[in-house]
Design an enzyme around this catalytic site. Structure first.
Site, PDB file in Angstrom:
ATOM      1  N   SER A  68      30.573 -40.322  61.228  1.00 38.50           N
ATOM      2  CA  SER A  68      30.420 -41.626  60.576  1.00 38.50           C
ATOM      3  C   SER A  68      28.967 -41.994  60.305  1.00 38.50           C
ATOM      4  CB  SER A  68      31.068 -42.716  61.424  1.00 38.50           C
ATOM      5  OG  SER A  68      30.461 -42.764  62.698  1.00 38.50           O
ATOM      6  N   ASP A 358      27.637 -52.626  63.537  1.00 39.91           N
ATOM      7  CA  ASP A 358      28.863 -52.869  64.288  1.00 39.91           C
ATOM      8  C   ASP A 358      28.724 -52.249  65.676  1.00 39.91           C
ATOM      9  OD1 ASP A 358      29.302 -50.146  64.049  1.00 39.91           O
ATOM     10  OD2 ASP A 358      30.906 -50.327  62.563  1.00 39.91           O
ATOM     11  N   HIS A 361      27.360 -48.474  64.929  1.00 36.35           N
ATOM     12  CA  HIS A 361      26.573 -48.001  63.784  1.00 36.35           C
ATOM     13  C   HIS A 361      25.391 -48.906  63.451  1.00 36.35           C
ATOM     14  CE1 HIS A 361      30.744 -46.462  63.245  1.00 36.35           C
ATOM     15  NE2 HIS A 361      30.063 -45.335  63.162  1.00 36.35           N
TER      16      HIS A 361
END
Ligand SMILES: *[C@@H]1O[C@H](CO)[C@@H](O)[C@H](O)[C@H]1NC(C)=O
Ligand SMILES: *[C@@H]1O[C@H](CO)[C@@H](O)[C@H](O)[C@H]1NC(C)=O
Ligand SMILES: *[C@@H]1O[C@H](CO)[C@@H](O)[C@H](O)[C@H]1NC(C)=O
Ligand SMILES: *[C@@H]1O[C@H](CO)[C@@H](O)[C@H](O)[C@H]1NC(C)=O
Length: 402
Positions: A68, A358, A361
């Site tokens: 991610s 978040d 991240h």
């Protein structure tokens, strides 16, 4: 039916609705290349003027493998909890629409593509498989993916590193068929391959003690397992004529809002035992990369230590313009680390003064700084033995690894 299953179904339905044409984004990046406009998020320190993105890029293409940290839309096509295709994700991106990037804005490879004079690289699953869609590069990264095949499985589907390598082979085959062997080899050997993976082998495997892994492996031997696997994949890339590789280390996961919440951090102190594992991983990867650079003729490979660079940002947070270094901009609970970022109302108004977007991240602002460092050590030297700018210098001799 369990709530888990219902939620998963709901997620999948939303995802199918949210699919967007990759062409829109590609058109957009073409415009961007012709007249560079800086990202909407203010960058705290002055940035060098980007090399005027041009008709003559510095390398033919940029290929991206990973998780991610660099997923740009792969997971939009998969049934998984790990998706970023709804607002507020992407709200500060160039298009202000969610794309699947796990950030409020750009991810590091977006900044680096522009530095190289290339358009933003499309996700492998987002293009039709025509050579013209892939000729400037492809992004295979998938959120939740790990070095170990089953890391991240509890989130749903993802494309693991091994599967990403198969997609790379697929792409190369298309190049050979369509361009001829000589042109394909030329393209592949001059292009940059960027690998950013490993976090999920800790977050979703080792730290969760999946398959009793902690009783079978001490952190150091688990590291060795991961690093040996990556080394083999890098050799496979080399055997497929790849000659320019950037290997990213892990970020300080122990400082992520999720773990500050889970470990009841006092005053935002990072979780030392997790960061110790990250440092060991980075140490082992850096050593492996150095060895590989000496072992394989004509290979230009570098390791970039995201941990060091992130710690530098935390230490000098005021200088970099960050006010909030512990709480996520978007989330809920202590440090906004308890519940995922699920809706625009859960997000802070100004992400640029936050380190974390978040629970896991970083924000666009952090990604921009990291990319500047990978490119040219603008704020601090984080890549060993060389920066990306030196790796792709035109007409220059390939610098030796030592
Ligand atoms: C992309 O650009 C082409 C040529 O400029 C145009 O014909 C096409 O409609 C555009 N597509 C989208 C989705 O905007
Ligand atoms: C990991 O799981 C196994 C089996 O459930 C358990 O015996 C072991 O104590 C766990 N290890 C740690 C460090 O929690
Ligand atoms: C290394 O590069 C040189 C010069 O381009 C070339 O002659 C040689 O065949 C290359 N060696 C390998 C193993 O790729
Ligand atoms: C957001 O934060 C950045 C960095 O601290 C600051 O420069 C900027 O002025 C802020 N923007 C707003 C709208 O408050």
């Amino acid at each position: 039916m369990s709530p888990y299953v219902l939620f998963l179904l709901f997620t999948i339905i939303l995802q199918v609705k949210a699919l967007r044409s990759p062409i829109e984004i590609e058109n957009f990046t073409r415009t961007l290349i012709n007249g560079f406009t800086p990202s909407n998020s203010p960058t705290p320190l002055p940035i060098e003027p980007p090399n005027s993105p041009s008709s003559s890029p510095l390398v033919p293409a940029l290929f991206v493998l990973g998780d991610s940290s660099v997923d740009c839309g792969t997971n939009n096509y998969l049934g998984t909890f790990a998706h970023a295709d709804l607002l507020p994700y992407g709200r500060d991106f160039d298009t202000h629409i969610p794309t699947g990037r796990f950030s409020n804005g750009r991810i590091p490879v977006d900044y680096l593509a522009l530095r190289l004079g290339l358009p933003f690289v499309p996700a492998f699953l987002a293009q039709a498989g025509g050579v013209q869609d892939m000729i400037h590069g492809v992004n295979y990264a998938s959120a939740g993916a790990g070095i170990i095949f089953s890391s991240g499985s509890e989130l749903g589907q993802h494309i693991s590193l091994t599967q990403q390598m198969q997609q790379v082979a697929d792409t190369f085959q298309q190049f050979t068929i369509n361009l001829g062997e000589a042109a394909a080899t030329d393209l592949i050997s001059k292009s940059v391959f960027y690998l950013s993976i490993g976090s999920n082998d800790y977050i979703h495997y080792y730290l969760r003690n999946v398959s009793r892994v902690q009783t079978l492996y001490l952190p150091w031997s688990f590291n060795q397992l991961l690093v040996t696997t990556v080394k083999q994949e890098l050799k496979n890339l080399y055997n497929a004529n790849v000659r320019r590789m950037v290997v990213m280390g892990l970020a300080p996961i122990g400082c992520a809002p999720h773990y500050l919440w889970q470990y009841n951090s006092k005053n935002g102190e990072c979780v030392k035992e997790i960061n110790d594992m990250v440092m060991e991983f980075n140490f082992a990867m850096r050593y492996m990369v150095q060895q590989l650079g000496q072992e394989l003729p004509n290979l230009s490979i570098t390791f970039c230590d995201v941990y060091e660079a992130s710690m530098d940002i935390m230490r000098k947070r005021e200088q970099y313009g960050f006010e909030v270094t512990t709480d996520a901009c978007c989330g809920f609970g202590p440090y906004n680390g308890w519940i995922l970022c699920l809706s625009p109302e859960m997000a802070c108004t100004n992400a640029s003064n936050h380190l974390w977007w978040d629970q896991f991240h970083p924000t666009d602002a952090v990604n921009s700084i990291l990319a500047d460092n990978v490119w040219s050590a603008q704020h601090m030297n984080m890549c060993y033995p060389l920066n990306l700018r030196d790796m792709v210098k035109p007409n220059g001799e390939q610098p030796d690894a030592e």
